[in-house]
Design a protein around this motif. Structure first.
Motif, PDB file in Angstrom:
ATOM      1  N   SER A  63      22.520   6.193  45.767  1.00  0.00           N
ATOM      2  CA  SER A  63      23.184   6.902  46.861  1.00  0.00           C
ATOM      3  C   SER A  63      23.821   5.980  47.890  1.00  0.00           C
ATOM      4  O   SER A  63      24.383   6.454  48.879  1.00  0.00           O
ATOM      5  CB  SER A  63      22.181   7.821  47.575  1.00  0.00           C
ATOM      6  OG  SER A  63      21.095   7.076  48.105  1.00  0.00           O
ATOM      7  N   ASP A  64      23.761   4.673  47.670  1.00  0.00           N
ATOM      8  CA  ASP A  64      24.319   3.739  48.657  1.00  0.00           C
ATOM      9  C   ASP A  64      25.810   3.957  48.886  1.00  0.00           C
ATOM     10  O   ASP A  64      26.340   3.644  49.953  1.00  0.00           O
ATOM     11  CB  ASP A  64      24.094   2.289  48.210  1.00  0.00           C
ATOM     12  CG  ASP A  64      22.635   1.882  48.296  1.00  0.00           C
ATOM     13  OD1 ASP A  64      21.854   2.617  48.942  1.00  0.00           O
ATOM     14  OD2 ASP A  64      22.271   0.848  47.703  1.00  0.00           O
ATOM     15  N   ASP A  65      26.475   4.511  47.862  1.00  0.00           N
ATOM     16  CA  ASP A  65      27.928   4.669  47.964  1.00  0.00           C
ATOM     17  C   ASP A  65      28.357   6.028  48.504  1.00  0.00           C
ATOM     18  O   ASP A  65      29.553   6.308  48.616  1.00  0.00           O
ATOM     19  CB  ASP A  65      28.573   4.444  46.596  1.00  0.00           C
ATOM     20  CG  ASP A  65      28.056   5.420  45.545  1.00  0.00           C
ATOM     21  OD1 ASP A  65      26.970   6.008  45.759  1.00  0.00           O
ATOM     22  OD2 ASP A  65      28.733   5.601  44.512  1.00  0.00           O
ATOM     23  N   ILE A  66      27.407   6.890  48.844  1.00  0.00           N
ATOM     24  CA  ILE A  66      27.747   8.213  49.383  1.00  0.00           C
ATOM     25  C   ILE A  66      28.090   8.079  50.865  1.00  0.00           C
ATOM     26  O   ILE A  66      27.276   7.613  51.665  1.00  0.00           O
ATOM     27  CB  ILE A  66      26.588   9.206  49.205  1.00  0.00           C
ATOM     28  CG1 ILE A  66      26.278   9.399  47.719  1.00  0.00           C
ATOM     29  CG2 ILE A  66      26.940  10.561  49.848  1.00  0.00           C
ATOM     30  CD1 ILE A  66      25.037  10.247  47.458  1.00  0.00           C
ATOM     31  N   GLN A  67      29.293   8.475  51.242  1.00  0.00           N
ATOM     32  CA  GLN A  67      29.737   8.384  52.618  1.00  0.00           C
ATOM     33  C   GLN A  67      29.615   9.741  53.315  1.00  0.00           C
ATOM     34  O   GLN A  67      29.920  10.778  52.727  1.00  0.00           O
ATOM     35  CB  GLN A  67      31.196   7.927  52.681  1.00  0.00           C
ATOM     36  CG  GLN A  67      31.435   6.560  52.077  1.00  0.00           C
ATOM     37  CD  GLN A  67      32.846   6.072  52.351  1.00  0.00           C
ATOM     38  OE1 GLN A  67      33.240   5.842  53.495  1.00  0.00           O
ATOM     39  NE2 GLN A  67      33.623   5.921  51.303  1.00  0.00           N
ATOM     40  N   ILE A  68      29.166   9.720  54.563  1.00  0.00           N
ATOM     41  CA  ILE A  68      29.099  10.924  55.389  1.00  0.00           C
ATOM     42  C   ILE A  68      30.305  10.869  56.323  1.00  0.00           C
ATOM     43  O   ILE A  68      30.398   9.996  57.189  1.00  0.00           O
ATOM     44  CB  ILE A  68      27.795  11.005  56.203  1.00  0.00           C
ATOM     45  CG1 ILE A  68      26.580  10.671  55.306  1.00  0.00           C
ATOM     46  CG2 ILE A  68      27.661  12.380  56.841  1.00  0.00           C
ATOM     47  CD1 ILE A  68      26.351  11.615  54.169  1.00  0.00           C
ATOM     48  N   VAL A  69      31.240  11.799  56.144  1.00  0.00           N
ATOM     49  CA  VAL A  69      32.552  11.724  56.790  1.00  0.00           C
ATOM     50  C   VAL A  69      32.785  12.956  57.669  1.00  0.00           C
ATOM     51  O   VAL A  69      32.592  14.083  57.214  1.00  0.00           O
ATOM     52  CB  VAL A  69      33.669  11.630  55.729  1.00  0.00           C
ATOM     53  CG1 VAL A  69      35.039  11.569  56.379  1.00  0.00           C
ATOM     54  CG2 VAL A  69      33.439  10.422  54.817  1.00  0.00           C
ATOM     55  N   PRO A  70      33.214  12.764  58.926  1.00  0.00           N
ATOM     56  CA  PRO A  70      33.527  13.907  59.787  1.00  0.00           C
ATOM     57  C   PRO A  70      34.952  14.411  59.552  1.00  0.00           C
ATOM     58  O   PRO A  70      35.781  13.712  58.972  1.00  0.00           O
ATOM     59  CB  PRO A  70      33.397  13.324  61.195  1.00  0.00           C
ATOM     60  CG  PRO A  70      33.836  11.897  61.022  1.00  0.00           C
ATOM     61  CD  PRO A  70      33.362  11.483  59.640  1.00  0.00           C
ATOM     62  N   MET A  71      35.218  15.632  60.028  1.00  0.00           N
ATOM     63  CA  MET A  71      36.562  16.184  59.963  1.00  0.00           C
ATOM     64  C   MET A  71      36.902  16.816  61.300  1.00  0.00           C
ATOM     65  O   MET A  71      36.183  17.689  61.787  1.00  0.00           O
ATOM     66  CB  MET A  71      36.665  17.219  58.847  1.00  0.00           C
ATOM     67  CG  MET A  71      38.008  17.899  58.781  1.00  0.00           C
ATOM     68  SD  MET A  71      38.266  18.839  57.254  1.00  0.00           S
ATOM     69  CE  MET A  71      36.668  19.577  57.004  1.00  0.00           C
ATOM     70  N   HIS A  72      37.997  16.375  61.904  1.00  0.00           N
ATOM     71  CA  HIS A  72      38.437  16.847  63.219  1.00  0.00           C
ATOM     72  C   HIS A  72      39.856  17.405  63.114  1.00  0.00           C
ATOM     73  O   HIS A  72      40.801  16.659  62.839  1.00  0.00           O
ATOM     74  CB  HIS A  72      38.420  15.702  64.230  1.00  0.00           C
ATOM     75  CG  HIS A  72      37.135  14.933  64.292  1.00  0.00           C
ATOM     76  ND1 HIS A  72      35.937  15.507  64.627  1.00  0.00           N
ATOM     77  CD2 HIS A  72      36.872  13.610  64.065  1.00  0.00           C
ATOM     78  CE1 HIS A  72      34.978  14.581  64.610  1.00  0.00           C
ATOM     79  NE2 HIS A  72      35.527  13.428  64.263  1.00  0.00           N
TER      80      HIS A  72
END
Length: 408
Positions: free
Chosen positions: A176-185
């Protein structure tokens, strides 16, 4: 999520995306749209628009490739953007008799977001031009995890979700090291025509920089023409959260593994009184999909169609709640979590014939309750079950979870 997308796309996206447009499969030479596309009597007729709006829309139609609608539909299929639980809010087809399904506070909230729009015909053009989908695609195509990222309109969920993302990666026994948590605005996106143009260039394969920037300015202008849309900060633009992976994709897109969380869905949960724990429940649910991707659990079933989608979503509910209530996960109070995961109860549906069926409200709540019970009833509270073992237990429990629940 469509079972046919075995390469694992789960996109929980805006309710209005069911009416919106989407990505093209590939770029092509610039070809202007035919003038006949807006002929009288066509669904794309611009004649009833106010003069200034008509001029903008006609310009956009002239700048779009001739086959833009085909590209839109091909992209929707490629990325699974309409096979979503949020989109299903508007499209539930209720089967009477066996299950309890009803209008909910969440549904009422979602339909209220566009109540202040006084020009429905122009609003239709925003749908046609994918204005409500564009922030989602921007996050999918160009978003990344960064220390400068914020979650929520005022950054109020940043610490909570950033911390939980790290905990999820430590908790589950997958890569899971490559899983990014990304916001959306949404507002941030629509404040930059260049950013909108960058997304449109990919969506429609427009290679001429001047043309795509002009198209971006038209769409941005239309968004800003509605005060109630708040320049893209109306929650409807980011009313979504989704997990994405190329795992198993025979034609990988090159997009990194990610979970995108929109400001709008966080605001929605807060508006209906679920803002305390629901954001964490959403993130835990989406990470549950990544467990499925890495363990190849999506294809590990004989179920097909709506039943297969329902299994996948109920499993993610169970996995997410297992993490939230486990002493080595978020260690949250079970009652508090189950009260909050009514966010998933709120979006349960009875669209039994739809490939986007995600489970009824009661089934989703039952699945979450089961996940909590596995964590709470374990003899060794410090032990985390291997994800494959948790799946084995879930598969055995699934027939009970999906039994008819109506009272006569």
């Amino acid at each position: 999520m469509k079972k046919t997308l075995a390469w694992a796309v789960t996109l929980v996206t805006a309710a209005t995306c069911a009416l919106g447009t989407a990505l093209p499969a590939a770029a092509a030479d610039d070809v202007t749209a035919s003038a006949s596309i807006a002929s009288s009597g066509s669904p794309l007729d611009t004649s009833r628009l106010p003069p200034e709006a008509k001029a903008l829309v006609d310009q956009a139609l002239a700048d779009l490739p001739a086959d833009w609608q085909e590209r839109r539909d091909a992209a929707a299929a490629k990325y699974g953007i309409h096979d979503t639980q949020w989109a299903g809010i508007l499209n539930s087809a209720i089967k009477p008799g066996d299950y309890q399904c009803q209008n909910t506070e969440f549904r009422d909230y979602s339909t209220s977001l566009l109540a202040g729009v006084d020009d429905p015909e122009l609003l239709d053009w925003l749908y046609v031009f994918s204005a409500f989908d564009l922030p989602t695609y921007d996050a999918l195509l160009f978003g990344n995890e960064s220390k400068s990222n914020t979650f929520g309109y005022n950054g109020e969920y940043t610490n909570q979700l950033t911390s939980e993302g790290k905990n999820l990666k430590r908790f589950w026994d997958i890569h899971s090291d490559d899983i990014q948590i990304v916001p959306m605005h949404g507002g941030e996106f629509y404040s930059s025509p260049e950013r909108v143009a960058r997304t449109l260039a990919v969506l429609y394969g427009i290679k001429n920089d001047a043309v795509v920037l002009r198209l971006a300015k038209v769409i941005t202008g239309l968004v800003n023409d509605f005060p109630s849309l708040k320049g893209g900060d109306n929650p409807i633009f980011t009313f979504n959260a989704f997990a994405y992976s190329d795992e198993g994709n025979p034609n990988p897109s090159g997009i990194s593994d990610r979970i995108v969380v929109g400001d709008g869905i966080l605001e929605a949960m807060n508006a209906i009184g679920l803002g305390d724990t629901a954001p964490r429940a959403i993130l835990a649910h989406e990470f549950g999909h990544h467990v499925q991707y890495e363990d190849k659990l999506i294809d590990k079933t004989t179920l097909t169609g709506p039943e297969a989608t329902r299994r996948t979503e109920l499993m993610a509910d169970a996995f997410g709640t297992y993490f939230l209530t486990h002493s080595r996960g978020e260690a949250l109070n079970t009652k508090r979590v189950l009260d909050s995961v009514k966010s998933f109860y709120q979006v349960g549906d009875c669209s039994f014939s739809s490939v986007g069926h995600h489970g009824t409200p009661n089934q989703r709540l039952a699945s979450s309750a089961w996940g909590a019970s596995v964590a709470n009833d374990a003899a060794d509270q410090g032990h985390i079950l291997p994800s494959m073992k948790l799946d084995e237990l879930f598969e055995a429990k699934l027939p009970d979870i999906v039994k008819p629940d109506a009272t006569n």
